[in-house]
Design an enzyme around this catalytic site. Structure first.
Site, PDB file in Angstrom:
ATOM      1  N   GLY B 249       0.814  -1.203   0.000  1.00  0.00           N
ATOM      2  CA  GLY B 249       0.000   0.000   0.000  1.00  0.00           C
ATOM      3  C   GLY B 249       0.852   1.258   0.000  1.00  0.00           C
ATOM      4  N   PHE B 250       1.951   1.234   0.746  1.00  0.00           N
ATOM      5  CA  PHE B 250       2.876   2.376   0.850  1.00  0.00           C
ATOM      6  C   PHE B 250       2.164   3.639   1.305  1.00  0.00           C
ATOM      7  CE2 PHE B 250       4.599  -0.238  -2.754  1.00  0.00           C
ATOM      8  CZ  PHE B 250       5.622  -0.824  -2.029  1.00  0.00           C
ATOM      9  N   GLY B 477       2.150  -6.951   3.796  1.00  0.00           N
ATOM     10  CA  GLY B 477       3.259  -7.582   3.066  1.00  0.00           C
ATOM     11  C   GLY B 477       4.577  -7.450   3.794  1.00  0.00           C
ATOM     12  N   PRO B 638      15.013 -10.111  11.645  1.00  0.00           N
ATOM     13  CA  PRO B 638      16.017  -9.440  10.804  1.00  0.00           C
ATOM     14  C   PRO B 638      15.832  -9.714   9.312  1.00  0.00           C
ATOM     15  CG  PRO B 638      17.041 -10.497  12.700  1.00  0.00           C
ATOM     16  CD  PRO B 638      15.610 -10.944  12.695  1.00  0.00           C
ATOM     17  N   VAL B 708      10.439   0.051  11.165  1.00  0.00           N
ATOM     18  CA  VAL B 708      11.468  -0.117  10.152  1.00  0.00           C
ATOM     19  C   VAL B 708      10.966   0.187   8.736  1.00  0.00           C
ATOM     20  CG1 VAL B 708      11.000  -2.577   9.877  1.00  0.00           C
ATOM     21  CG2 VAL B 708      13.278  -1.722   9.374  1.00  0.00           C
ATOM     22  N   GLU B 710       9.722   2.849   7.141  1.00  0.00           N
ATOM     23  CA  GLU B 710       9.922   4.112   6.425  1.00  0.00           C
ATOM     24  C   GLU B 710      11.376   4.581   6.361  1.00  0.00           C
ATOM     25  OE1 GLU B 710       6.520   5.800   6.342  1.00  0.00           O
ATOM     26  OE2 GLU B 710       5.668   4.272   7.627  1.00  0.00           O
TER      27      GLU B 710
END
Lengths: 327, 745
Positions: B249-250, B477, B638, B708, B710
């Site tokens: 989606g971002f 995702g 990680p 984590v 952005e």
């Protein structure tokens, strides 16, 4: 997608008979271009004649040294054909620089010859476009036109011909064989694609109902080296901003014969006889290459966003020649 | 001993479902009796819709209904606008973050007859198949009164209106600037960008009586549930939003867009489920964008490089139908030590669809200007750009008078510069060459605020030996399913394959948006709390009269590796529940940020080092290498954390080199598809060497995790532009960099 009729032909005669001279019918092969345009609602065929079953998938060496390519040979098969890679490497390079593996696997030789422009004004039915709708105007002339042509433009159309394959073919020399209601005829590749002029809707020399059956490459020039250089913003899967197909034979350090064609900057696959004349008999030097580049772009016309394409196309020519003459 | 799963590289637990096509994305759902919606977009950018000619479309094959302003429920119902078969009227969503009902565009579909941007919906055709709906949509004819459009920020001199709540000021930035010996006054711009998530926006709406169920590709099932409840004027319990899997989606799927409302109304009108899948072209116009921005940056330092003043004044586009503020300067007062700082933000209305959050909204844009300006300042000072940053390291948050919970920027600089080989850099422009190519090296800092929201979760220890965790957040995702499973596994000792995670359903205990890099830090404490409560519940059951541990103190029992023990007797929770004839022991818990935010400032930092190669003979620019070190607290997984940073770096390359959603002078969009909107492809992506520092931030939450998603994109465009300057001597202040900017005249 609007409703259309679908018919499948088994041979060339059946295909041309099914199509007839009906202007609302279209042939379909790989469909990578046509289906896209149907979905965009800029092509609205009422009838599609599927030619995928036609026996036109062979690449044949002719007795006179030419190579005859069936209309349905895919871009992938053509690019990896041993004769193409050995005798016409510029064509293999051009093919492999285009589209993506998936598209090349289904896109055909004749379909690529028939490929239509990527101009966004052409591809949007709500925009003016003289090519799509003669007389409606050209959105690109005063719009965004960074991807448009600087050679062969008119005040009706500045749309780029998008094919890489055709640029290599223009340099190599070829003949397009077509068959239609009035029989079989051959069209020199150079005369196949038309400049937009006042009739940008006329893109090629086909008459109604004619089908491309083969593209026959001229016999390879003895001792020639070839190279296709494609320049674009990103490294892959993008149409050319400028490209150059160069085929050169040398006498020592002197250019004996050169074939130069340009892509990404012209309204048709652009054979530059001016560049070729500037190279013939001249020493293979940067100065010569630059002169050839100047000659090739002498008639270029820039619009709002395309000025950079003129030096870029010159760079493509100089680097392609530098590479090919160093081979 | 319980096996530790947190902090270990863990393959996505939903990976197999995705690889085999079994993961059900929104448009994968097909409901009985379903029909299809296809929106009709405006083809003009600005004006008035005078009328629609629907006759031809109505007669097209398969058409069931056409929804438009004339038959759509309105804000003010009237007699001549009967909303047959649908809600009598609609309400606007209050659209607030606090009430968790924010929407992408507050104007309701068809609310007025104005055309505010190209692509704005003017109708939706409902038909028996997708193809029929699309074909008929093209037969709808609209009559417009065309007005002159504002085609975009770069076409207008409009100063817009100030977003007052964005203003920051400390010290005397103007006075300090005037008195400073070294100063820079420059303007930077960034083109509008579009999220282009792989998965299209899609809605499937289904009414059962007055209950609405909607499948949506959304980053926030709870937000959309609340917004739909507000719009239809029905209780939130009557609305279910489902988003099991999201193809990214971002930010474009954080807040609901108008297509979902039209689809829900259409489903009500036709009395059947309606599926609407937007085309790629509609995704460009109607589902948000990163607005074009202009930034005026004035920055000054003393001769030793100590920053004396920063003034950062920014403009962003918004639409005529909503107010979107891009917080461009939000990182500026915090990243570097400087006593005199001011930040302002203005919004300029243009005829585009409403902008929305896009990965690292605001700060990524601001970091381009700030980190470019730092590079320019370093050159003016004849100083290494990394050294300039070292001299302005902020020991504590200069904007909040709080200590950092953890600022490991110095370690990031040390680690990344060493791995990159920065000390080999010849600062002379164009001095590093390789054949035809000129090599440029540049660097920039990365930063993103660490945020947490509130969250509830439910955990069931089940008699079949499985653990089920449920939370009304969603996995876009990034790997949230896996992190939730890791949390439950860590606390119960039950292996991952026996943990079942349910997300993406607004009926589950309310969870957060998947946005702002806050999902992990928000969800984990709630899941942990629910797990502990379930274990507590199990202990209570175990010591009840007649139970296997009857007579013991619940607190005296140990729970390890999925089993309860009093030292002499050990029973797995499955055995125990079986003996108790119980299906499960359950726990539900909520977690929210607490007083820690009054004690510390939470922010992540990192550094990017980039090598570009410029071939001036053919005007070819490529990124050849990226070395980044990022501090995100503790990386819970990680494998997926690194994946997030790598992906963000690639997206940053897009911002720096390619991405621009272009509108022509008529206000019409030019490049609304994947071929013409250029993003990096595999062949563009170089070696990306990411190191994540392992520095748990236990002040932030018990697991030490900050976000984590952005941070990796921030600073990237500047690092590229700085490297391009080093190679070419050309300072490009307008993103993306075009080869024409670099060509010699």
């Amino acid at each position: 997608m609007r409703h259309f009729a679908y018919q499948r032909a088994g041979d060339v005669a059946e295909a041309t008979a099914l199509h007839g001279s009906d202007r609302s019918a279209d042939f379909i092969a790989g469909g990578t271009n046509l289906i896209d345009m149907v979905k965009l609602d800029i092509m609205r065929p009422e009838r599609l004649v599927d030619v995928n079953r036609l026996p036109l998938t062979a690449i044949e060496s002719l007795d006179d040294g030419r190579l005859r390519i069936g209309a349905l040979v895919t871009n992938t098969d053509l690019a990896y054909d041993e004769r193409i890679q050995a005798d016409y490497p510029v064509l293999s390079e051009a093919l492999l620089s285009g589209a993506s593996t998936q598209l090349r696997n289904v896109a055909t030789t004749a379909g690529n010859v028939m490929q239509r422009t990527r101009c966004p004004y052409f591809r949007n039915p709500s925009r003016p476009c003289n090519k799509r709708e003669p007389g409606s105007g050209c959105g690109a002339l005063d719009g965004i036109n960074r991807n448009h042509a600087v050679l062969g433009v008119s005040d009706k159309c500045i749309a780029v011909h998008p094919s890489d394959m055709c640029v290599a073919m223009a340099a190599l020399g070829a003949t397009v064989t077509v068959e239609g209601p009035s029989g079989v005829r051959e069209i020199p590749f150079e005369e196949y694609h038309l400049l937009p002029g006042d009739t940008p809707e006329r893109e090629h020399a086909l008459s109604d109902g004619e089908l491309i059956t083969h593209v026959t490459l001229d016999a390879p020039i003895t001792g020639a080296k070839g190279h296709y250089l494609k320049l674009r913003d990103r490294a892959s899967f993008e149409f050319a901003l400028a490209s150059c197909a160069a085929v050169v034979t040398m006498d020592g350090d002197t250019v004996r014969e050169a074939r130069i064609a340009l892509g990404g900057v012209a309204t048709k696959p652009w054979r530059s006889f001016e560049a070729e004349a500037a190279l013939s008999g001249q020493p293979a030097s940067e100065a010569t290459f630059k002169q050839a580049a100047e000659a090739a772009l002498a008639g270029a016309v820039a619009h709002r966003d395309t000025a950079f394409k003129i030096p870029l196309a010159k760079q493509a020519i100089v680097r392609a020649l530098t590479t090919v003459t160093a081979q | 001993m319980t096996e530790t799963v947190i902090g270990h590289r863990t393959a996505r637990i939903d990976g197999e479902l995705k690889l085999t096509g079994k993961a059900d994305y929104a448009a994968d759902h097909n409901l009985p009796n379903q029909v299809y919606g296809y929106p009709v977009p405006s083809t003009i950018a600005c004006g008035k819709l005078l009328g629609l000619d629907l006759d031809e479309a109505r007669q097209a094959p398969g058409v069931i209904d056409i929804v438009h302003r004339g038959n759509f429920p309105q804000l003010q119902p009237s007699d001549n606008n009967p909303a047959c078969g649908a809600a009598a009227r609609l309400y606007r969503s209050p659209s607030t973050m606090g009430e968790e009902n924010k929407v992408g565009e507050v104007r309701l579909p068809f609310e007025d007859d104005g055309i505010h941007y190209e692509g704005q919906y003017i109708a939706m055709v409902i038909a028996d198949t997708f193809e029929h709906a699309r074909a008929a949509a093209r037969l709808v004819k609209a009559r417009y009164e065309v007005h002159e459009a504002v085609p975009g920020l770069f076409y207008t001199d409009d100063e817009g209106e100030e977003a007052g709540d964005e203003a920051v000021s400390r010290g005397d930035p103007a006075g300090a600037f005037d008195a400073a010996p070294v100063k820079l006054d420059q303007t930077y711009t960034i083109a509008m960008e579009t999220h282009v998530a792989m998965e299209m926006h899609a809605s499937i709406a289904h009414w059962e009586g007055d209950r609405l169920t909607i499948y949506e590709s959304t980053q926030g099932v709870v937000f959309q549930r609340n917004a739909l409840a507000q719009i239809f004027g029905i209780p939130p319990e009557k609305v279910t939003v489902i988003a099991h899997y999201i193809g990214s989606g971002f930010g474009s799927k954080l807040f609901m867009w108008p297509h979902a409302v039209i689809t829900a109304v259409a489903a009500q009108r036709v009395g059947r489920p309606v599926k609407t899948v937007l085309s790629r072209q509609q995704n460009f116009c109607n589902a948000g964008n990163r607005p074009a921005s202009r930034q005026h940056m004035r920055i000054a330092a003393d001769r030793d490089g100590k920053l004396l003043s920063i003034r950062h004044d920014s403009y962003n586009e918004t639409s005529f139908v909503d107010e979107y503020t891009e917080s461009i300067g939000s990182g500026t007062p915090r990243v570097y030590a400087c006593d005199n700082v001011s930040v302002s933000q203005r919004r300029v209305k243009v005829n585009h669809g409403t902008p929305t959050s896009m990965r690292a909204p605001g700060e990524v844009s601001g970091s381009f200007a700030l980190e470019s300006a730092m590079d320019e300042l370093a050159i003016a000072l004849d100083m290494d750009p990394l050294e300039l940053r070292r001299r302005n390291f902020a020991d504590r948050d200069p904007s909040a008078d709080l200590p950092w919970s953890g600022n490991h920027l110095r370690e990031c600089w040390d680690d990344a510069s060493r791995r990159f080989g920065w000390d080999q850099r010849n600062p002379q422009v164009g001095s590093m060459r390789d054949g035809h190519e000129i090599i440029g090296w540049g660097m920039a800092d990365a930063t993103w605020e660490a945020m947490r929201s509130h969250c509830s979760a439910r955990v069931e220890l089940r008699a079949d030996g499985r653990v089920q965790v449920a939370c009304g957040t969603q996995d876009i995702g990034t790997g949230t399913y896996t992190i939730v499973a890791q949390t439950a596994s860590e606390l119960t000792g039950v292996p991952l394959e026996r943990i079942e995670v349910k997300l993406g359903d607004s009926m589950l205990p309310a969870g957060p948006l998947s946005g702002g890099s806050m999902a992990t830090a928000t969800v984990m404490p709630a899941v942990a709390g629910a797990t502990r409560k379930a274990i507590e519940r199990l202990k209570q059951l175990a010591v009840a009269e007649g139970a296997p541990f009857a007579g013991k103190e619940a607190d005296a029992l140990e729970f390890e590796n999925g089993a309860l023990s009093d030292g002499s007797q050990t029973l797995s929770f499955a055995e125990l529940l079986d003996k108790l004839q119980r299906g499960m022991a359950e726990g539900e818990a909520s977690a929210a940020p607490g007083e820690e935010k009054d004690k510390f400032s939470f922010r992540s930092f990192g550094a990017h080092f980039v090598e570009v190669r410029w071939d001036p003979g053919i005007s070819r620019l490529r990124v050849a290498r990226v070395v980044s070190t990022i501090d995100i607290g503790r990386a819970i997984n990680p494998l997926t954390a690194r994946n997030q940073v790598e992906g963000a770096i690639v997206m940053g390359m897009g911002m720096g080199l390619f991405e621009a959603t272009e509108y022509d002078p008529a206000g019409n969009i030019y490049n609304n598809n994947y071929a013409d909107y250029i993003v990096p492809v595999h062949a563009d992506i170089p070696d990306i060497e990411v190191e994540l520092l392992d520095s748990p931030d236990y002040n932030f939450n018990e697991f030490g995790a900050r976000g984590v998603g952005e941070i990796g994109i921030t600073g990237m465009a500047a690092a590229i532009a700085n490297a391009v300057y080093h190679a070419t001597g050309k300072r490009i202040r307008d993103m993306p960099i075009k080869i024409a900017d670099l060509m010699e005249p």
